[in-house]
Design an enzyme around this catalytic site. Sequence first.
Site, PDB file in Angstrom:
ATOM      1  N   HIS A  19       0.973  -1.103  -0.105  1.00 24.44           N
ATOM      2  CA  HIS A  19      -0.342   0.043  -0.019  1.00 24.44           C
ATOM      3  C   HIS A  19       0.674   1.222  -0.088  1.00 24.44           C
ATOM      4  O   HIS A  19       2.026   1.206   0.121  1.00 24.44           O
ATOM      5  CB  HIS A  19      -0.933   0.017   1.014  1.00 24.44           C
ATOM      6  CG  HIS A  19      -2.106  -0.779   0.971  1.00 24.44           C
ATOM      7  ND1 HIS A  19      -3.428  -0.018   0.295  1.00 24.44           N
ATOM      8  CD2 HIS A  19      -2.441  -2.003   0.779  1.00 24.44           C
ATOM      9  CE1 HIS A  19      -4.056  -1.168   0.186  1.00 24.44           C
ATOM     10  NE2 HIS A  19      -3.705  -2.300   0.336  1.00 24.44           N
ATOM     11  N   SER A 256      -6.769   5.241   5.563  1.00 25.00           N
ATOM     12  CA  SER A 256      -7.265   3.694   5.676  1.00 25.00           C
ATOM     13  C   SER A 256      -7.464   3.421   4.363  1.00 25.00           C
ATOM     14  O   SER A 256      -7.798   4.226   3.356  1.00 25.00           O
ATOM     15  CB  SER A 256      -8.547   3.666   6.589  1.00 25.00           C
ATOM     16  OG  SER A 256      -9.526   3.204   5.957  1.00 25.00           O
ATOM     17  N   LYS A 257      -7.509   1.978   4.146  1.00 26.91           N
ATOM     18  CA  LYS A 257      -7.659   1.371   2.768  1.00 26.91           C
ATOM     19  C   LYS A 257      -9.226   1.902   2.286  1.00 26.91           C
ATOM     20  O   LYS A 257      -9.402   1.754   0.813  1.00 26.91           O
ATOM     21  CB  LYS A 257      -7.676  -0.179   2.816  1.00 26.91           C
ATOM     22  CG  LYS A 257      -6.664  -0.801   2.863  1.00 26.91           C
ATOM     23  CD  LYS A 257      -6.454  -2.216   3.070  1.00 26.91           C
ATOM     24  CE  LYS A 257      -5.433  -2.801   3.689  1.00 26.91           C
ATOM     25  NZ  LYS A 257      -5.557  -4.227   4.337  1.00 26.91           N
ATOM     26  N   ARG A 258     -10.035   2.081   3.300  1.00 28.17           N
ATOM     27  CA  ARG A 258     -11.418   2.507   2.784  1.00 28.17           C
ATOM     28  C   ARG A 258     -11.413   3.972   2.378  1.00 28.17           C
ATOM     29  O   ARG A 258     -12.480   4.437   1.712  1.00 28.17           O
ATOM     30  CB  ARG A 258     -12.334   2.248   3.576  1.00 28.17           C
ATOM     31  CG  ARG A 258     -12.632   0.857   3.861  1.00 28.17           C
ATOM     32  CD  ARG A 258     -13.524   0.256   5.003  1.00 28.17           C
ATOM     33  NE  ARG A 258     -12.564   0.635   6.502  1.00 28.17           N
ATOM     34  CZ  ARG A 258     -11.651   0.066   6.735  1.00 28.17           C
ATOM     35  NH1 ARG A 258     -11.145  -1.120   6.462  1.00 28.17           N
ATOM     36  NH2 ARG A 258     -11.126   0.536   8.021  1.00 28.17           N
ATOM     37  N   ASP A 259     -10.501   4.717   2.516  1.00 28.63           N
ATOM     38  CA  ASP A 259     -10.523   6.404   1.925  1.00 28.63           C
ATOM     39  C   ASP A 259     -10.445   6.490   0.370  1.00 28.63           C
ATOM     40  O   ASP A 259      -9.946   5.464  -0.181  1.00 28.63           O
ATOM     41  CB  ASP A 259      -9.369   7.009   2.576  1.00 28.63           C
ATOM     42  CG  ASP A 259      -9.364   7.241   4.103  1.00 28.63           C
ATOM     43  OD1 ASP A 259     -10.761   7.699   4.595  1.00 28.63           O
ATOM     44  OD2 ASP A 259      -8.661   7.162   4.865  1.00 28.63           O
TER      45      ASP A 259
END
Length: 515
Positions: A19, A256-259
């Site tokens: 990431h 976060s990965k969800r942003d």
Amino acid sequence: MIHPTPRLRFAPSPTGSLHIGGARTAMYNWAAARALGGAFLLRIEDTDQARSTEASLQGILDGLRWLGIDWDEGPGRDGGHGPYFQMQRLDLYRAAAERLLASGHAYPCYCTTDRLEALREQQKAAKSSWIGYDGHCRTLAAEQRAEHERRGLRANLRFRMPEAQVVRVHDLIRGEVEVNTRELDDWVMLRPDGVPLYNFACVVDDIGMRITHVVRGEEHFLNGIKQRLLFEALGAECPVYAHIPLILNQQGAKLSKRDPGVMGVLEYRDQGYPPEAVFNYIALLGWGFSGDRDVFTREEMVAAFRIEAVGKAGAKFDPAKLHWMCGEYIRRWPPAECLDRARPWLGTVPAAAFTTHRAWLENSVACFQERIQLLAELAPKLGWLFADPAPDEAARRNLAKDPASRQWLAAWAEALAASDLPPSWPQDRAGVDERVRLPWRKDAPEPACAFATPARIEADCRAFVERLGVKFGSFVHPVRAALTGTDKGPGLFDVVFLLGKDACVRRLRAAAAGV
Ligand code: GLU
């Protein structure tokens, strides 16, 4: 004292994809190693066997390669300090553990998981300011240990932290920091099955791999204190530490990965983000190249990079700026390069266009380079070159605005039919393309060409519109709609030049007839 050759490492756990945060850590270590004239190592921390996968490992290696972050030692590159996978180094951890047991820096802990869980619950219930191991096995007498062993209890090995010692550290980014060891408990180094835990394996390997500088996320800051004490216990010098701040989202919380806009590095690749742009953008998450320049090459970064110049404050991830950066790179490429690099996303473009109509296709691509930010955006923009488009919403509005426009379209169709516009795809355009470079700019000289050029198309069009007695602006909107099916795109005379005579005449006639 002779200064050792700088050696830095990136030590990912292969438990997920690479990431942005990991890529930044890798990049800063890589850049510092290159800037200091040292070596950059890749070490795979695969001791979490339940979560480590071959696919994650491949993804991390591919992601680093895609970003141009190459390693001098690591998987596939033996540099004499391997193996570079922790699960292949178990005998080294065992040997270090034996030394620490012998010197009293480590002790076996026979506490069961149940006891440790109960202890934790108790501490939580008592709202204890400190949660951690209570040192139950720290002072076991030799006979008690022997008794536990006889009963077949299996021991974790714990590191004996010095009691209430103030550890002063100098962190290249955070400066001078003091931590009292009271805040830290006796932590587990090695499990009964001989698999080490992170802090222990990390130190044994940093020693074995002669690491001089460690750049990593600030979530490891307290681990750094534990590790420093372990270096001392093993009689080794602690590397220089630099703990880099978190990457934040637009709201200022931990990214976060969800942003929005956050993806694994390989997903950026697959969606047509140029790797240089992703590299360049990630480099800026916490470090600045110069006050007035954000776009720079890898080489320029290496020449300018200093670990100490990484900021203390968290850097905000801004997807819009990442997209802007991609556009900056794409527009700088020669059209031929842009075409080659966009090729994987150009599946809808007829294959022959890449061979028989290469120059024409490059010219078409050139018209869009300033209008795209991702390579994947190109294909949908080129569709109108190959097939008569159905008008979109905006184009339909432009065609319907003035009922008289149908007559203009019909009239211009006939004027073009009698003109010397270049031939249309898939007719042979070989006599045209090499000469007129698009996008055409008014101030650029235009070479003589056997066919009408954008400059002449414009002059003829303006004269034509004047004879019609309509406003030029009113004329061009329905024309663009008829030719491209949209209200956006390159200059109208580039459009006409690229489309050529047959396609222009056919589309103008169809729009005039209201088809
Ligand atoms: N495997 C650790 C991580 O991915 C490495 C931390 C370190 O660089 O020491 O967070």
